[in-house]
Design an enzyme around this catalytic site. Structure first.
Site, PDB file in Angstrom:
ATOM      1  N   SER A 101       0.355  75.129  89.116  1.00 44.75           N
ATOM      2  CA  SER A 101       0.913  75.015  87.782  1.00 44.75           C
ATOM      3  C   SER A 101      -0.045  75.618  86.753  1.00 44.75           C
ATOM      4  O   SER A 101      -0.450  76.763  86.893  1.00 44.75           O
ATOM      5  CB  SER A 101       1.228  73.539  87.505  1.00 44.75           C
ATOM      6  OG  SER A 101       1.992  73.391  86.338  1.00 44.75           O
ATOM      7  N   HIS A 126       4.868  78.162  88.758  1.00 48.66           N
ATOM      8  CA  HIS A 126       6.240  77.788  88.425  1.00 48.66           C
ATOM      9  C   HIS A 126       6.376  77.795  86.908  1.00 48.66           C
ATOM     10  O   HIS A 126       5.415  78.019  86.185  1.00 48.66           O
ATOM     11  CB  HIS A 126       6.627  76.434  89.028  1.00 48.66           C
ATOM     12  CG  HIS A 126       5.869  75.264  88.483  1.00 48.66           C
ATOM     13  ND1 HIS A 126       6.134  73.981  88.844  1.00 48.66           N
ATOM     14  CD2 HIS A 126       4.844  75.176  87.590  1.00 48.66           C
ATOM     15  CE1 HIS A 126       5.320  73.157  88.209  1.00 48.66           C
ATOM     16  NE2 HIS A 126       4.524  73.864  87.444  1.00 48.66           N
TER      17      HIS A 126
END
Length: 196
Positions: A101, A126
């Site tokens: 992330s 993501h």
């Protein structure tokens, strides 16, 4: 049973006496930082202040940021990234476990040609997430707009720093994409995979 933070000997240049300091302070003095937790405001501010202080102290010696983090708060991570771009010394990033992330965003922010992953490291990218289910309708719309702006910014940075086309990065950010160290290298997130 926790062992606490180990103490190690340290002697300042020009001093005869050795003092015992915690291992993190010793490593900071060698310009080595660790992001080994979820990214939040506290760790972000600690890393930022260390980078700024050490860049003022000596602006020609590289800084090293070791990363093993599941991600965390987007804005706090972006603050770390921005500081890495701001300080004069090169910041080398080293993924030694997981950079997921926003932690992968910090990883890609290292000086190009000086971003490394250990052989068994994992990287995950993501799109930014939010807790929409807690918001009222008006707040939901405002938060969605802000999230879209953040996604565009993050996408633009990945495109710039990886050399990948925007459509590739955008497609990868649609879902959780986990990569091995060699896949992250092929993707342009890291430049080197450390040799075993």
């Amino acid at each position: 049973m926790p062992i606490g933070v180990p103490k190690v000997p340290f002697r300042s240049p020009g001093e005869g006496d050795t003092s015992w300091v915690d291992i993190y302070n010793r490593l900071y003095r060698e310009r080595l930082f660790f992001l080994g937790q979820e990214v939040d405001t506290e760790i972000s501010n600690q890393l930022i202040s260390l980078m700024i202080y050490l860049s003022i102290e000596k602006d020609t010696k590289d800084l090293y940021l070791f990363i093993n983090s599941p991600g965390g708060w987007v804005i706090s991570g972006m603050a770390i990234y921005d500081t890495m771009q701001f300080v004069r010394p090169d910041v080398q990033t080293i993924c030694m476990g997981l950079a997921a992330s926003i932690a992968s965003f910090i990883l890609v922010g290292g000086e190009i040609t000086k971003r490394i992953a250990f052989p068994h490291a994992r990287v995950m990218i993501h799109q930014p997430a939010s807790s929409f289910y807690e918001a009222q309708t008006g707040e939901f719309i405002l938060e969605a707009e802000e999230l879209l702006k953040l996604r565009e910014t993050i996408t633009r940075v990945y495109v710039q720093r990886t050399g990948k086309p925007i459509w590739v990065v955008s497609e990868d950010m649609e879902r959780d994409v986990f990569m091995s160290a060699t896949e992250a290298q092929a993707h342009g997130i890291v430049d080197l995979v450390a040799v075993q």
